[in-house]
Structure formats: structure tokens, C-alpha cells
Design an enzyme around this catalytic site. Structure first.
Site, PDB file in Angstrom:
ATOM      1  N   CYS A  23      34.625 -19.670   9.239  1.00  0.00           N
ATOM      2  CA  CYS A  23      34.148 -18.877   8.115  1.00  0.00           C
ATOM      3  C   CYS A  23      34.767 -19.297   6.780  1.00  0.00           C
ATOM      4  O   CYS A  23      34.112 -19.268   5.750  1.00  0.00           O
ATOM      5  CB  CYS A  23      34.367 -17.402   8.376  1.00  0.00           C
ATOM      6  SG  CYS A  23      36.066 -16.975   8.711  1.00  0.00           S
ATOM      7  N   HIS A  48      38.381 -12.648   8.369  1.00  0.00           N
ATOM      8  CA  HIS A  48      37.128 -13.251   7.936  1.00  0.00           C
ATOM      9  C   HIS A  48      37.259 -13.656   6.470  1.00  0.00           C
ATOM     10  O   HIS A  48      38.117 -13.151   5.752  1.00  0.00           O
ATOM     11  CB  HIS A  48      35.995 -12.223   8.127  1.00  0.00           C
ATOM     12  CG  HIS A  48      34.626 -12.793   7.967  1.00  0.00           C
ATOM     13  ND1 HIS A  48      34.232 -13.951   8.591  1.00  0.00           N
ATOM     14  CD2 HIS A  48      33.538 -12.358   7.261  1.00  0.00           C
ATOM     15  CE1 HIS A  48      32.974 -14.211   8.278  1.00  0.00           C
ATOM     16  NE2 HIS A  48      32.535 -13.247   7.464  1.00  0.00           N
ATOM     17  N   ASP A  54      27.615 -13.471   2.410  1.00  0.00           N
ATOM     18  CA  ASP A  54      28.426 -13.989   3.510  1.00  0.00           C
ATOM     19  C   ASP A  54      27.699 -15.191   4.117  1.00  0.00           C
ATOM     20  O   ASP A  54      26.778 -15.025   4.917  1.00  0.00           O
ATOM     21  CB  ASP A  54      28.639 -12.904   4.571  1.00  0.00           C
ATOM     22  CG  ASP A  54      29.610 -13.364   5.639  1.00  0.00           C
ATOM     23  OD1 ASP A  54      29.917 -14.574   5.691  1.00  0.00           O
ATOM     24  OD2 ASP A  54      30.073 -12.510   6.428  1.00  0.00           O
TER      25      ASP A  54
END
Lengths: 325, 657
Positions: free
Chosen positions: B410, B454, B470
Site C-alpha cells: 500500500c 495502511h 485510496d
């Protein structure tokens, strides 16, 4: 400074004891006569708890708080458990058997519990701190324990003031009480002396050995063993058969009549040495079951024989010059 | 206080006691093996084993000079492990070595006492490192054992089980006091004096900067980062974005924070839906607090200019705070120009291909919103791989990720997206935090672990303010819906806590973590604030220390009364039984047959029977009845006592005539 401190300590002790002299038996320890104070180990635990509490506050240790409070609570429970370990304890002291100066006084303690509470790890100490007795478990079944107290001088002796104490269950707290049981014991003079046995009918010193008369004696029966008996007179065959220590007694009053006289003793001996010598002779006469006359200044007993007579003689020797010297 | 206390100290301690002390040392020290280097634990184990072997063979403790080199070896091992013999961990290690060494030189009762004190210090010392429920349980066991050993020292004839039950009895009497004082003892916030520098070294979590791999290294950790208890509905998984440090400054390899001043109230108004929850944050030794986007009200902390919640000082112990968040509020509508300026900076000479691609996007789409969409499309079209262990990247890490290796985690997705957006002229920044969370059905809390860490992106659009994008979710929507595990390829090794397929294991874990949460909330987290809450719930509106002290004194007093009542000698039915017997003895004394103090009832009865043979049988019966109930296991009942009294009176009357 030193003297005032001593005085205060003495006062405190007297106040704590609160019993004026020997007490009637059996003694039951009441609540108000049991004292409790922390031991050195207990003070160590207190210091440890303070340190731990500070650490718990500083580092915000919730479990540190919990542990500290738990041990503190346990310590308080320990105080009561130790106190309870003594309260209601019954105690009586008896003197059993005869005792000569220099021997261990045959004091025995009967320990018991007035209620069905079982007591553990109780110790009895003399006034000077000597351990006299250590009992592991005491319940309502009374039990006897020996106390090791030396008999130092002749005359009437009592066990003196005893300290009953316990640090059970954890050793952080000591509970104790003072007792002074009224258990008189007559201590006979120490049998001692080298002089030969005098005879009433023949003043001949060469015949003085009591063993010489064994041949003339007639067997008269058996009696219980006493610590002063010669091993040669023990009925060993009987002992081997049923374990009872008995002593052969011989009738010898036809052959000898002994005079134990204060005035016959040489002037070089002092009072105690004379009494010791007389006691020595008396024991030899008792072993031979001989007729004995005891002459002390101002009084005489005998001639006679038998246990009662010997005991009377020993008592006179023990109490010679008055009991309070 | 006890000058004679140690006089009877035997020169050698009994074998049974020595063995119990060795076992006790092992019980006290096992939690230390959880965090100490293995060789320190092994050294302790060897020393304890040696001592118990000596005790087993009934041999004395080894000579004192032998212990010096052992102590030096231990000290050497500590320096090897911690580099320094001073500090919290080395101090605990030293204490843990001291106990076996003390046991080796234990010869008399005084030594045993010292060893027991050391035991107590070790139990509390462990709390400096950890206070979990498991450690608490271990400490309880060690406490029971230590008290039992102290009891055994007083009475060696006691068997091990007997000493343990003695210990439990004593401790049980202390428990009410412990509970009362635990609740009522005034709690202080903050330390009384300074703490050692290394006091908080053992804490993990997000960091205030991001490099390649800084998020993915958290993923294998099943450690709990925080827990959230929602008052009302739970937000759907797609909206569980827990905002942490916001990273704006990029130097080519590192993403760092751009400090924007914080204020006591948020710069935006709550609007639309809102979530209220209580968050229990594990200590992480950093200032940021986590909150769902976007926090609108909280009694703790300040509202940062980058919409993150920050504490006034580093979070060094577990912290509880209430937050309200509104997901739909528009934020940053009138953002400061220098913040936007910083959100457009790109380092010179890095990632030329990505910058080029950003310029192409800008040329193709005039509207910033279209550029955002174009960049997302570009990243999705590129068929990037989502993996925990991406291949190493070079100097131009964004270029390498987007155009060469095509696989990343991520943080790579977020960084690449932000670089593209900045190159396209849209202000953008990286947001780190946690995404998701696992609902524990046992206690109804949402548990967020380090493995939920994250990174995502935020872009600024003039009509909507800062908007969350995202890129990971855009490419791999199942990451957000079902968690990391479902988005990762099956070849990636996963920590146990993240495996979904073991249902029973999961249920067990829920239960254990619920216990852990309750423990944290009510035992470890019981601080000044909680104390105040509890007092208020009990109806005391304004508890001050004076009130607490008086409550404490009165509850301790009540406890003491209970304890005294428990221990006070009680009059029982037995006493009535005894009184009858004693009255009979007194009456017999008047007849000239007094009972001697040492005489048992049986012996006394025999003596009376000898003096009055015609009543011998009746006397023997009564004595036996008395002895059975007085000393036996059967306590007399009320009718027994009455019958006994009647029999005694009758016997006395017959003897008198």
C-alpha cells in the site's frame, strides 16, 4: 541514661507479665496476656512493601498496587493468626522424679488446647532466651514435652518465668506470653565426695566399701529403677524379658547399721561439700538398702531404711539451712 | 524485635525446604524467559537445577568463592545482551540472576528469608516490563508459592500441599483489603520522579516518516494497536480509515510530516452522519492519536491542521479517549496556500518517467477531478501486483514500481499516486494510519492491530477540499472489504492472527482478547480518571483525596473487624459440654476426689472407679462419652449436652450417698 532505660524496660516487663509470682496450674493463656510485635523479618517485609508502593505509584503499576495491598492484608491476617495460635493454649508443668543439683531438672510440660483449635510451631524459652522446648503441633489431646532446665543448686526450684512464643505461620510476626507456673521441685544436693563410708557399729574405715556386703545380703525383692542405682543391681534378665527396669533389693539390716554424721566430717569441708558427701553416702546406703542414721546439726533421723526414710533424709539435706539462702 | 529469633537457626536448611525454594524460583522466574535473551534464562535454569540437584542428594550449598566467577559470568551475559548493566531491562536481568545465586549460597533461615524477599521483588519487577493478564496470573501463582515457602520455613513438617493451603488461607484473608484499597487508594497521574530513558523502548507502531517497507514491516505483527468501542452503529469496513501521521514532504526516498499548527477546536463543523466511540490506545511513545476521518469532537488532544488528532505529550501508557467523527464533512476548503504549495513539491531529478506521465495526464485533462480519475485508471490499467514482499526498488522507486517491477504494497501505491498527482499539478499527500479492524463479538469492540497499518492518499480539489483517494482500494477493492489477507496472493506467508480459515482458533482468540481488553480497561487502565468515573457512578459527585482516605480507612476497619471476628475464640456448644464436666470435677473435689490437672478423663474415671467400685461401670461410660465428643471428630449436639448434664448429676447424687 543507661539506668533509666533499664528501669523502663524492667517496668515494661513487669507490666507485661502482670502476674505476681508463680501461678496456679493449669495455666490457660487469656487474650489479654498474648502480645504481638513484628520480627526483624516482618520489618523487612514492611520496608519492602513501602518500596513497592512507591514504585507502583511512580510507574503507575496497577498490578504493583494489587500485590502490595495483598501482601499487606496477608501480613495483618498473619498478626491475628499468630495471636490466635497462643490464645487459649493450656499449659501445666510438673516435676517428675528426683533431681540432684547439676542434673537436668525433670520438668515436663503438658501442652493442650482449650478449644478444638490446632496450634503449630510453639516454642518455650527461658528468661535468658534459651530454647527449652519446641512443639510442632498441639491440639486438644494434651501432650507431654520435656523441658531442658538445669538444676544448679539444691533447695526448692521452680521453672521460673517462661516465655511462650510463636512466629507461625510466616515468621513476620511474633506472638508471645509470659507464664510462671507454680511447679516446685526439691533439688537434692549434688552427690559428691571421696570419703569412705562410715559404719555405725564398726568405725573401721577399711570395711567401708558397700560392695563388700553384697555377699551377706539376702534378696528381698524388686523395686523401680532410680537414676542413682548401680547398674550391677539392675535385674537385667527381667529387663530383657519384659522391658521393665527393676532393681534387686537386698535385706541387709542385720549386717550393717550406718551412721551418716555431719560432725564426723573433716573441718576442711564447707557446708555444701559436707552435704554433698552425706548425699553420696546416703545414695550408696540406699543402693544397699541399709539402715541409716542421718545426723545434721540440731536434728537427726533414723536409724531406719526404706524409700520413705531415704526420701526424708534427702529432703533434709536439700533444705538444710533453710530454703531461702 | 526478636533477639532470640535466629538463635535456633539450623546450620543447614532441610532438604524438602531447599527443593521447594528451587521450584519456587523457577515459578517466579518463568515470565522473565519471555523477554530475556535465551542465554540469561539458560544460566538461571542451570543454576537452579544445580541447586536442586545438591538439595536432592542432601548435599550442602557450594563454597562461597565459587559464586564470584558465576556472578561475573552473569554480569558478562547481561552486558552482552543489553550493552550496559544499568537500566530497566538489565536491572531486571540482574535481579533474576541474583535469585538463583542467592539460592546457591542459602545455608540458614536468614538466607531463606532473603531469597523470599528477592522472590517478592522479582514478582513486582516483572510488572515494570509487562502487566498482561497472563503475567498477572503467573504473579498470583508465584505469590501463593512464596507465601507457602515462608510457611514451610516455620514448619518443615508441613507437607507441600499443606503449605500451599496455608498460604491460600492467609492470602484469601488479605484479598478483601486488596480489593478495597485497589479501588480507593488515590491514584496519581504521572510519575513522582523521573523515569529511566529506556522506560518506553519496547513499543512499536507507525513512525513519523515513511520509507519503502516501513508499513509492510508492521504487517506480520499481530500486536493490538488500539481498540474502539462504538456507541451505536459500527461504520462499514470501507469507511474504517483511522487517520495517523500525514506525510507531505518528499525527498525522493523518505516521506515526512509537514508541521501544521494544531488547535483546540477543529477548523470544520460536524455535518451529516457521525460516529461516537471510545478508543483505547496502546502506548506507542508518539504524540499522535488515531481517529476515524474526520474527528469533530474529543475531550482529549488537539485537532491538527492536517485533521489528525494529537495528544499534548507522547502516549507512554495505555490511553482512553472519546471521539466523535463525521465521515461526510468537507475539510480544508480554505486551506492555507503554503500547505497546498508543500503538497505540490517534488524533488528534482527523481522518478522522471512518473513525472512525465503526470504531465501527460495534466495535458489530457483540464479539470483536477478528471486528472485524479485518469491517474487511478492509469494505475489500475497497469495491472500492478499487491504483495507484502515486493522486489527491491532502486533510487527512482516510484518509476521502478510503476514501470518495472509492477508489484508493491500500500505504501508504494500511495506514494506513486501522490507523485503522479503532484506532477499533474494537483496538491496531494500521503496519509498513514490503520484501515479496517476486526470486530470481537465477545465484548463488542473493534480491534485494530499493527497488521492493519495502511497508507493512502489525499488530494485537494478547490470545490471539495481534501478528498481521500485510496489507490490500493481502487486496484484491489477486496483489501478494504475483507482485509489484507484476502488481497494478498496465496504465496505470501501470513501471520497466524491474520489467517481466516481457522474458525475455532479465531473464536478462541476473540475470547482471549476480550479478557485482555477487560483486564486493560479495569485493572491496568484503572487510573485517576477511571477512579473518578467509578466514584461518580457510585453517587459521589466530587471525590477528593480526603473522602477517598476516609472511605479507605472505614473499609479497612470493617475488614479488620471481620478478621478479628474470624480469629476471636468463640464460645461454642462445646463449652457448655465442658462446663458440665468441670462442674462435675469440682463436685468430686468436694467429695475428696479432685481431678489432677494432668489427668485425662479416662484416667480420672479409672481412679474414681477404683475408689467407688460399685459405680465403676457408670463412671467409665460417662468418661468415654465425654472423650468421644470432646476429643473425637463428632461434636456434641444440644440433646447430647443435655443428656450428659443429666447423667453427671445422677452419677454425682449416687456417689454422694
Amino acid at each position: 541514661m543507661q539506668t533509666t532505660r533499664q528501669m523502663i524496660r524492667q517496668r515494661l516487663r513487669r507490666w507485661m507479665q502482670r502476674v505476681p509470682g508463680p501461678e496456679a496450674q493449669p495455666i490457660v493463656l487469656p487474650q489479654r496476656r498474648v502480645y504481638v510485635l513484628p520480627t526483624t523479618a516482618g520489618l523487612g517485609v514492611v520496608v519492602m512493601l513501602i518500596v513497592m508502593l512507591l514504585a507502583a505509584i511512580n510507574y503507575n503499576l496497577s498490578l504493583g498496587y494489587a500485590f502490595t495491598f495483598l501482601i499487606a492484608g496477608t501480613g495483618v491476617a498473619h498478626i491475628l493468626a499468630s495471636w490466635r495460635n497462643l490464645v487459649g493454649l493450656t499449659l501445666s508443668v510438673q516435676a517428675e522424679g528426683e533431681c540432684f543439683a547439676g542434673d537436668v531438672a525433670p520438668f515436663r510440660v503438658m501442652l493442650g488446647s482449650r478449644n478444638p483449635y490446632v496450634r503449630h510451631a510453639i516454642q518455650i524459652r527461658a528468661d535468658d532466651g534459651r530454647l527449652l522446648l519446641s512443639a510442632d503441633t498441639i491440639d486438644s489431646h494434651s501432650r507431654y514435652e520435656r523441658m531442658v532446665i538445669p538444676a544448679l543448686r539444691r533447695g526448692t526450684m521452680r521453672p521460673g518465668r517462661l516465655t511462650i512464643e510463636t512466629v507461625f505461620p510466616l515468621g513476620w510476626v511474633r506472638a508471645w506470653s509470659y507464664v510462671e507456673p507454680d511447679a516446685p521441685l526439691l533439688v537434692y544436693p549434688q552427690p559428691m565426695g571421696e570419703l569412705p563410708m562410715p559404719h555405725a557399729n564398726s568405725m573401721n574405715a577399711q570395711n567401708a566399701q558397700p560392695t563388700r556386703h553384697f555377699a551377706d545380703e539376702e534378696f528381698a525383692g524388686l523395686r523401680d529403677y532410680r537414676s542413682s542405682d548401680s547398674p550391677s543391681r539392675v535385674a537385667w534378665r527381667r529387663a530383657a524379658r519384659d522391658g521393665a527396669l527393676l532393681v534387686k533389693q537386698f535385706d541387709a539390716y542385720d549386717s550393717e547399721d550406718w551412721l551418716l554424721s555431719w560432725t564426723q566430717l573433716p573441718n576442711t569441708l564447707d557446708t555444701e561439700a559436707r552435704l554433698s558427701q552425706l548425699t553420696q553416702w546416703l545414695l550408696q546406703a540406699r543402693a544397699a538398702n541399709a539402715r541409716v542414721t542421718l545426723e545434721l546439726p540440731g536434728a537427726g533421723v533414723g536409724p531406719a531404711h526404706g524409700d520413705a526414710h531415704y526420701r526424708a533424709c534427702l529432703e533434709r539435706l536439700a533444705l538444710f539451712g533453710g530454703d531461702e539462702r | 524485635m526478636n533477639p532470640q529469633g535466629e538463635r535456633i537457626a539450623s546450620p543447614r536448611i532441610p532438604r524438602a525446604l531447599a527443593l521447594q525454594l528451587c521450584a519456587q524460583a523457577a515459578i517466579t522466574l518463568w515470565p522473565y524467559t519471555l523477554f530475556q535473551p535465551w542465554y540469561l534464562s539458560a544460566l538461571c535454569a542451570v543454576l537452579i537445577f544445580w541447586r536442586s540437584a545438591l538439595a536432592w542428594q542432601d548435599r550442602p550449598a557450594p563454597a562461597g568463592w565459587l559464586l564470584m566467577p558465576l556472578a561475573f559470568i552473569g554480569l558478562g551475559a547481561i552486558v552482552l545482551a543489553y550493552g550496559n548493566p544499568v537500566g530497566r531491562l538489565p536491572g531486571l536481568a540482574l535481579l533474576s540472576l541474583l535469585l538463583p545465586l542467592k539460592l546457591l549460597e542459602t545455608r540458614n533461615t536468614r538466607d531463606v528469608r532473603a531469597a523470599l524477599l528477592l522472590n517478592f521483588f522479582l514478582i513486582v519487577g516483572m510488572f515494570l516490563h509487562e502487566q498482561s493478564a497472563l503475567i498477572g496470573f503467573g504473579a498470583a501463582l508465584a505469590t501463593v508459592g512464596s507465601i507457602a515457602a515462608a510457611a514451610r520455613l516455620q514448619r518443615v513438617s508441613l507437607p507441600v500441599l499443606g503449605s500451599l493451603s496455608q498460604s491460600l488461607r492467609l492470602l484469601a484473608q488479605g484479598v478483601p483489603l486488596m480489593l478495597a484499597l485497589f479501588v480507593l487508594f488515590p491514584r496519581v497521574d504521572g510519575p513522582l520522579w523521573g523515569l529511566p530513558i529506556d522506560a518506553y523502548s519496547a513499543q512499536t507502531g507507525l513512525s513519523d516518516h515513511m520509507t519503502n517497507g516501513s508499513i509492510s514491516q508492521l504487517i506480520p505483527s499481530g500486536d493490538i494497536a488500539f481498540r474502539a468501542a462504538f456507541h451505536g452503529a459500527l461504520p462499514p469496513p470501507a469507511e474504517r480509515y483511522w487517520r495517523g501521521p500525514v506525510l507531505t514532504r518528499f525527498d525522493g526516498s523518505d516521506w515526512r510530516r509537514f508541521v501544521v499548527p494544531a488547535s483546540a477546536t477543529p477548523a470544520y463543523q460536524a455535518a451529516g452522519r457521525s460516529w461516537n466511540y471510545t478508543l483505547t490506545m496502546e502506548a506507542h511513545n508518539q504524540r499522535w492519536l488515531l481517529a476515524l476521518d474526520f474527528p469533530t469532537a474529543s475531550e482529549t488532544g488537539l485537532f491538527g491542521g492536517d485533521f489528525a488528532l494529537v495528544a499534548t505529550q507522547a502516549v507512554r501508557k495505555r490511553m482512553r479517549y472519546n471521539v466523535q467523527s463525521s465521515p461526510d464533512v468537507l475539510v480544508g476548503m480554505d486551506e492555507n496556500p503554503w500547505v497546498l504549495q508543500a503538497a505540490l513539491q517534488l524533488p528534482q531529478g527523481f522518478n522522471p518517467r512518473a513525472v512525465d506521465r503526470g504531465a501527460q495526464i495534466a495535458a489530457a485533462a483540464p479539470e483536477p477531478a478528471q486528472r485524479v480519475k485518469a491517474a487511478i485508471d492509469f494505475m489500475r490499467k497497469d495491472r500492478l501486483q499487491y504483495t507484502l514482499s515486493p522486489p527491491p526498488l532502486g533510487r527512482d522507486n516510484v518509476d521502478d514500481f510503476l514501470f518495472t517491477t509492477h508489484s508493491g504494497f500500500c505504501e508504494h501505491f500511495a506514494a506513486a499516486f501522490v507523485v503522479l498527482m503532484r506532477a499533474a499539478g494537483v496538491p496531494a499527500r500521503v496519509v498513514t494510519g490503520y484501515q479496517g479492524g476486526e470486530f470481537n463479538p465477545v465484548d463488542g469492540t473493534l480491534v485494530i492491530r499493527q497488521s492493519d497499518a495502511h497508507a493512502w492518499a489525499e488530494v485537494w480539489l478547490s470545490e471539495r477540499g481534501w478528498v481521500r483517494v485510496d489507490p490500493t482500494a481502487e486496484s484491489f477493492p477486496q483489501r478494504i472489504e475483507d482485509g489484507v489477507a484476502s488481497a494478498l496472493p496465496s504465496t505470501d506467508a501470513l501471520p497466524l492472527s491474520m489467517r481466516n480459515n481457522l474458525a475455532w482458533l479465531r473464536a478462541l482468540r476473540y475470547r482471549w482478547e476480550a479478557i485482555g481488553n477487560a483486564w486493560n480497561q479495569w485493572v491496568l487502565g484503572y487510573n485517576a480518571q477511571r477512579q473518578m468515573e467509578l466514584m461518580q457512578r457510585l453517587g459521589i459527585s466530587n471525590p477528593d483525596w480526603k473522602l477517598l482516605a476516609s472511605l479507605m480507612a472505614s473499609s479497612a476497619g470493617l475488614w479488620l473487624l471481620w478478621l478479628v471476628w474470624r480469629h476471636f475464640p468463640k464460645r461454642r456448644r462445646l463449652d457448655a459440654f465442658d462446663r458440665n464436666w468441670q462442674r462435675f470435677c469440682r463436685r468430686m473435689a468436694r467429695l475428696g476426689l479432685p481431678r489432677e490437672p494432668w489427668e485425662s478423663p479416662g484416667n480420672y474415671a479409672k481412679r474414681i472407679a477404683a475408689a467407688r467400685p460399685q459405680h465403676g461401670e457408670a463412671i467409665a461410660d460417662i468418661a468415654e462419652f465425654y472423650a468421644t465428643h470432646r476429643f473425637g471428630k463428632i461434636p456434641p449436639t444440644a440433646p447430647d449436652v443435655a443428656r450428659f448434664a443429666a447423667q453427671l448429676t445422677e452419677l454425682f447424687n449416687r456417689l454422694r450417698t
